[in-house]
Write an enzyme that holds these catalytic residues in place. Structure first.
Site, PDB file in Angstrom:
ATOM      1  CB  SER A 146       9.165   4.543   8.796  1.00 30.05           C
ATOM      2  OG  SER A 146       9.049   5.731   9.337  1.00 30.05           O
ATOM      3  CE1 TYR A 159       3.850   3.741  11.122  1.00 34.31           C
ATOM      4  CE2 TYR A 159       5.600   4.995  11.982  1.00 34.31           C
ATOM      5  CZ  TYR A 159       4.831   4.801  10.957  1.00 34.31           C
ATOM      6  OH  TYR A 159       5.241   5.166   9.733  1.00 34.31           O
TER       7      TYR A 159
HETATM    8  N1  NAD Z   1       3.738  10.014   5.989  1.00 29.21           N
HETATM    9  C1  NAD Z   1       4.787   9.740   6.373  1.00 29.21           C
HETATM   10  O1  NAD Z   1       5.412  10.916   6.829  1.00 29.21           O
HETATM   11  C2  NAD Z   1       5.337   8.538   6.401  1.00 29.21           C
HETATM   12  C3  NAD Z   1       6.575   8.371   7.112  1.00 29.21           C
HETATM   13  C4  NAD Z   1       7.382   6.937   7.012  1.00 29.21           C
HETATM   14  C5  NAD Z   1       6.600   5.904   6.535  1.00 29.21           C
HETATM   15  N2  NAD Z   1       5.475   5.983   6.105  1.00 29.21           N
HETATM   16  C6  NAD Z   1       4.697   4.846   5.580  1.00 29.21           C
HETATM   17  O2  NAD Z   1       3.900   5.083   4.612  1.00 29.21           O
HETATM   18  C7  NAD Z   1       2.811   4.258   4.353  1.00 29.21           C
HETATM   19  C8  NAD Z   1       1.619   4.834   3.850  1.00 29.21           C
HETATM   20  O3  NAD Z   1       1.366   5.848   4.649  1.00 29.21           O
HETATM   21  P1  NAD Z   1       0.692   7.624   4.623  1.00 29.21           P
HETATM   22  O4  NAD Z   1       1.388   8.196   5.230  1.00 29.21           O
HETATM   23  O5  NAD Z   1       0.498   7.554   3.154  1.00 29.21           O
HETATM   24  O6  NAD Z   1      -0.633   7.024   5.088  1.00 29.21           O
HETATM   25  P2  NAD Z   1      -2.130   7.452   4.804  1.00 29.21           P
HETATM   26  O7  NAD Z   1      -3.033   7.144   6.095  1.00 29.21           O
HETATM   27  O8  NAD Z   1      -2.369   8.619   4.047  1.00 29.21           O
HETATM   28  O9  NAD Z   1      -2.415   6.217   3.868  1.00 29.21           O
HETATM   29  C9  NAD Z   1      -2.620   4.950   4.069  1.00 29.21           C
HETATM   30  C10 NAD Z   1      -3.460   4.236   3.070  1.00 29.21           C
HETATM   31  O10 NAD Z   1      -3.562   3.035   3.437  1.00 29.21           O
HETATM   32  C11 NAD Z   1      -5.062   2.380   3.434  1.00 29.21           C
HETATM   33  N3  NAD Z   1      -5.353   1.443   4.358  1.00 29.21           N
HETATM   34  C12 NAD Z   1      -5.245   1.298   5.809  1.00 29.21           C
HETATM   35  N4  NAD Z   1      -5.745   0.008   6.438  1.00 29.21           N
HETATM   36  C13 NAD Z   1      -5.504  -0.812   5.190  1.00 29.21           C
HETATM   37  C14 NAD Z   1      -5.893  -2.085   5.195  1.00 29.21           C
HETATM   38  N5  NAD Z   1      -6.086  -2.760   6.360  1.00 29.21           N
HETATM   39  N6  NAD Z   1      -5.864  -2.567   3.996  1.00 29.21           N
HETATM   40  C15 NAD Z   1      -5.618  -1.846   2.937  1.00 29.21           C
HETATM   41  N7  NAD Z   1      -5.384  -0.341   2.914  1.00 29.21           N
HETATM   42  C16 NAD Z   1      -5.544   0.088   4.006  1.00 29.21           C
HETATM   43  C17 NAD Z   1      -5.717   3.672   4.039  1.00 29.21           C
HETATM   44  O11 NAD Z   1      -7.196   3.666   3.669  1.00 29.21           O
HETATM   45  C18 NAD Z   1      -4.938   4.768   3.246  1.00 29.21           C
HETATM   46  O12 NAD Z   1      -5.657   5.077   2.020  1.00 29.21           O
HETATM   47  C19 NAD Z   1       2.595   3.506   5.760  1.00 29.21           C
HETATM   48  O13 NAD Z   1       3.103   2.292   5.812  1.00 29.21           O
HETATM   49  C20 NAD Z   1       3.577   4.442   6.582  1.00 29.21           C
HETATM   50  O14 NAD Z   1       3.792   3.976   7.744  1.00 29.21           O
HETATM   51  C21 NAD Z   1       4.733   7.280   5.859  1.00 29.21           C
END
Ligand code: NAD
Length: 286
Positions: A146, A159
C-alpha cells in the site's frame, strides 16, 4: 511486452477477489483472456462475480478460502493445479484495516490484521510458489502492500505495520528468486493509493479506550473514499506496469511515488516522526 501478451490464456488466482481491488483485478484479468480463480471468505460475493464474468464469456471459478488457514490455501493451490492448470499469476490481495490507538487495540483485532495481511501473504507464497517454480514457465506473484507501506500514520498502526511488512517480504522474495536462479518468476509489489472498496467499512475498531478517536479516523478515511480511484481503472494500470517489468506497481504513480520519495527523504535525513496538518491520503494530489 503488453499485458495481453503477458497474461492472455494463463490462470490467475486472486485472494480477496470478492470486493474492491481484488474484484477489479479479476475483471481485468478476465478481460485480458485469463482464467480467473476467485478466492475469498465471502462466498456470495465471489459466486456473483463468477456469474458476471462467465456471462461475459470468461472462464472463472469461485473457491472459498480463508487465507489465515494455511491448510485451506494449500488445498486451493492443489485444486487449481489439478482442475484448472498451472498458475501464471498469483495475487495475494486479501487484507483488512484497523482503526484506533495501538494501546486500545483489542488483541483479537491485532491478530486479525497480522493473520490476514501478513501470514495470508506468506501462506500464498508457501503454497503456490513451489509449483510455479517447478512449472518452469513465466509466472507472476503480486503482493498487496500500500501507499501505507511507505508511510507512517497514527490510529492505523497495525495496518501500516502490516503493509510495511508485506513490502519488505516482497522485496526479500524478489531477491530470493534471483538468488535461486528462478528467472521465470516475476515478483512484484502492488502499492495502491486510495481505491474505492469496502475496506474501511469492514475495518476493526476499538471497544474501550478512545473509541471516538478510532471512529473519527474511520470517517476521515471514508471521506477519502468518495474521491478514490475506480478499481477497474486501478487494475488496468497494475497489469500494464507488471507487463512492462516494473517491480513497484503503483495505481497512482505520481501520488504514491511522492510518498515513496518522502519516505526515502525521512530515512536519509533521519527525521523523527511528526504529525502532519494536511491528510496524508489526499487523492486530490494524484
Ligand atoms: N482500497 C484501498 O484504497 C487500498 C489502498 C492500499 C492498499 N489496499 C490493499 O488492497 C487489498 C484489497 O483491499 P480492498 O480495499 O479491495 O478491500 P475490500 O475490503 O474491498 O476487499 C477485501 C476482500 O478480502 C476478503 N477477505 C477478508 N478476509 C479474508 C480472508 N481471511 N481470506 C480471504 N479473503 C478475505 C473480503 O471478504 C473482501 O472481499 C488489501 O490488501 C488492502 O490493504 C487497498
Amino acid at each position: 511486452m503488453d499485458a495481453r501478451e503477458a497474461f492472455s490464456g494463463g490462470v490467475a488466482v486472486i485472494t480477496g477477489a470478492g470486493a474492491g481491488i481484488g474484484a477489479g483485478l479479476a475483471r481485468r484479468a478476465a478481460h485480458l483472456g485469463m482464467t480467473v480463480v476467485l478466492a475469498d471468505i465471502d462466498a456470495a460475493a465471489i459466486a456473483a462475480l463468477r456469474d458476471e464474468l462467465c456471462q461475459q464469456g470468461a472462464q472463472a471459478l469461485d473457491i472459498c478460502c480463508d487465507v489465515r488457514d494455511f491448510a485451506a490455501v494449500d488445498d486451493l493451490a492443489k485444486q487449481v493445479r489439478r482442475d484448472v492448470g498451472p498458475v501464471r499469476l498469483l495475487v495475494n490481495n486479501a487484507g483488512v484495516e484497523q482503526f484506533g490507538y495501538l494501546w486500545d487495540t483489542p488483541v483479537a483485532n491485532w491478530q486479525r490484521v497480522v493473520d490476514i495481511n501478513v501470514s495470508g501473504v506468506f501462506h500464498g507464497v508457501r503454497a503456490f510458489l513451489p509449483m510455479m517454480i517447478d512449472a518452469g514457465t513465466p509466472a507472476w506473484v503480486w503482493n498487496l502492500s500500500s501507499i501505507g507501506g511507505v508511510a507512517v500514520v497514527p490510529l492505523q498502526a497495525p495496518y501500516i505495520m502490516s503493509k510495511h511488512a508485506v513490502l519488505a517480504l516482497t522485496e526479500c522474495l524478489a531477491l530470493e528468486v534471483q538468488h535461486a536462479g528462478h528467472d521465470h518468476i516475476h515478483v512484484q509489489a502492488v502499492l495502491p493509493g486510495a481505491v474505492a472498496s469496502n475496506i474501511f467499512e469492514s475495518a476493526g475498531g476499538v471497544t474501550d479506550g478512545d473509541v471516538d478517536a478510532a471512529e473519527s479516523q474511520r470517517h476521515a478515511m471514508l471521506d477519502i473514499k468518495a474521491a478514490a480511484m475506480d478499481p477497474l481503472a486501478a487494475a488496468e494500470v497494475v497489469f500494464d506496469q507488471a507487463a512492462e517489468g516494473r517491480f513497484y506497481l503503483l495505481t497512482q504513480p505520481e501520488y504514491v511515488g511522492s510518498a515513496m520519495a518522502e519516505r526515502a527523504d525521512v530515512l536519509r535525513t533521519q527525521r523523527a516522526p511528526a504529525l502532519r496538518t494536511a491528510p496524508r491520503f489526499d487523492p486530490a494530489q494524484h
